[in-house]
Design an enzyme around this catalytic site. Structure first.
Site, mmCIF file in Angstrom:
data_model
loop_
_atom_site.group_PDB
_atom_site.id
_atom_site.type_symbol
_atom_site.label_atom_id
_atom_site.label_comp_id
_atom_site.label_asym_id
_atom_site.label_seq_id
_atom_site.Cartn_x
_atom_site.Cartn_y
_atom_site.Cartn_z
ATOM 1 N N ILE A 79 24.987 62.918 41.993
ATOM 2 C CA ILE A 79 25.118 63.524 43.309
ATOM 3 C C ILE A 79 25.293 62.400 44.324
ATOM 4 C CG2 ILE A 79 23.956 65.704 42.865
ATOM 5 C CD1 ILE A 79 21.370 64.574 43.778
ATOM 6 N N ASP A 80 25.914 62.706 45.452
ATOM 7 C CA ASP A 80 26.260 61.686 46.442
ATOM 8 C C ASP A 80 25.020 60.970 46.991
ATOM 9 O OD1 ASP A 80 28.916 62.409 46.167
ATOM 10 O OD2 ASP A 80 28.875 63.797 47.864
ATOM 11 N N LYS A 81 25.258 59.811 47.547
ATOM 12 C CA LYS A 81 24.187 58.965 48.082
ATOM 13 C C LYS A 81 23.282 59.728 49.049
ATOM 14 C CE LYS A 81 25.301 55.822 51.226
ATOM 15 N NZ LYS A 81 24.464 55.963 52.454
ATOM 16 N N THR B 87 23.084 63.066 49.416
ATOM 17 C CA THR B 87 22.675 64.381 48.932
ATOM 18 C C THR B 87 21.341 64.225 48.208
ATOM 19 O OG1 THR B 87 24.968 65.115 48.653
ATOM 20 C CG2 THR B 87 23.284 66.322 47.437
ATOM 21 N N ARG C 136 31.391 69.729 49.798
ATOM 22 C CA ARG C 136 31.783 69.191 51.102
ATOM 23 C C ARG C 136 33.247 69.492 51.417
ATOM 24 N NH1 ARG C 136 30.034 63.073 50.509
ATOM 25 N NH2 ARG C 136 30.720 62.982 52.697
#
Length: 295
Positions: A130-132, A134, A232
């Site tokens: 998962i993104d930084k 998130t 997103r």
């Protein structure tokens, strides 16, 4: 290659090799790793119909990733998997320019040698990410058996992945589905975009949990597929960008550090027992305060 005639060499290669940035391709050309008709050319060379282009992409140099003592919020752990509640501003695995302070560094310290080796030294045990910015639940595999099982479930889209987000603009319907392919943006290589031609199928199911003040809404998103930045990109594509997401939404970050997105539920068939298990990460404090603020 008639349609590419007159095209710059670097532009042609960037379009063909979407996994590499144009700047990296220009670097390869300048280093002599690209030949046109057995001759080295400049990035601005204009292609001709009968040109034969050969590129040599050198193998990545894998650096040693060192264990680091780190406070991990562990939701569950056994001999096969470990479930982490990832915090904001934490990168999942090392990448160019960032080889310290990632979740993998902390996992190497905690698990020692007990991580799957399928994804190499930079991403041991990492089957999805998962993104930084998130937050939320992430599963990490401790052995190759577990890794193969989870990777197959991801491929079959059988893993349950529910996210919560706060997004801009009111909804005219309480739930819906965005089925739109996602690929690398042709305009900005650092971004993803809805790409009907070159994108891969991406499906996000969403429903409104609360309209809050109607200018921002609290929603749940369930992933059917797992493309980079999927929620997103999809929500921005239907005019509901995430709060704090200055990449795909308004440049005003609302005082947030990155997008307001939380991976709340993750469910899968356990690789050893064969039973379905589900894990949940509570909403982080910043998310709860935003819900109170806009209620």
């Amino acid at each position: 290659m008639e349609e590419q005639e007159g095209m710059r060499l670097d532009q042609f290669l960037a379009a063909e090799l979407k996994e590499h940035s144009r700047s990296y391709i220009q670097k390869l050309i300048k280093e002599g790793q690209v030949q046109v008709g057995e001759k080295k050319q400049k990035p601005g060379y204009r292609l001709r119909v009968d040109d034969a282009v050969v590129i040599c992409v050198p193998p990545l140099k894998e650096l040693e990733v060192l264990p680091e003592q780190m406070d991990l919020d562990i939701l569950y752990e056994d001999e096969d998997v470990i479930l982490i509640n990832k915090q904001k501003d934490v990168v999942v695995h090392p990448c160019p320019g960032r080889y310290k302070g990632t979740l993998v560094n902390g996992l190497l310290y905690h698990c020692k040698d007990n991580l799957s080796g399928i994804n190499g030294v930079l991403r041991p045990g990492i089957v999805h990410r998962i993104d930084k910015d998130t937050t939320g639940v992430l599963v990490v595999c401790k052995n190759d058996m577990a890794h193969k099982s989870l990777a197959e479930q991801l491929k079959e889209h059988s893993i349950t992945r529910k996210y919560e987000a706060i997004v801009y603009n009111n909804f005219t319907q309480e739930e819906g589905t965005v089925d739109a392919p996602i690929g690398r943006s042709p305009v900005d290589r650092k971004k993803m975009a809805v790409e009907p031609k070159n994108g891969k199928r991406a499906v996000t199911h969403y429903k409104v949990l609360s309209h809050l003040n109607h200018q921002v809404n609290h929603i749940e998103c369930q992933l059917e597929t797992g493309r980079t930045h999927q929620i997103r990109v999809h929500m921005a594509s239907i005019r509901h960008p995430l709060l704090g997401d200055t990449i795909y939404g308004p440049k005003n970050d609302m005082g947030l550090t990155g997008q307001c997105l939380h991976a709340r539920v993750l469910g899968f068939v356990h690789p050893r027992t064969g039973e379905y298990v589900e894990f949940e990460a509570p909403l982080p404090e910043y998310f709860q305060k935003l819900l109170e603020k806009y209620s």
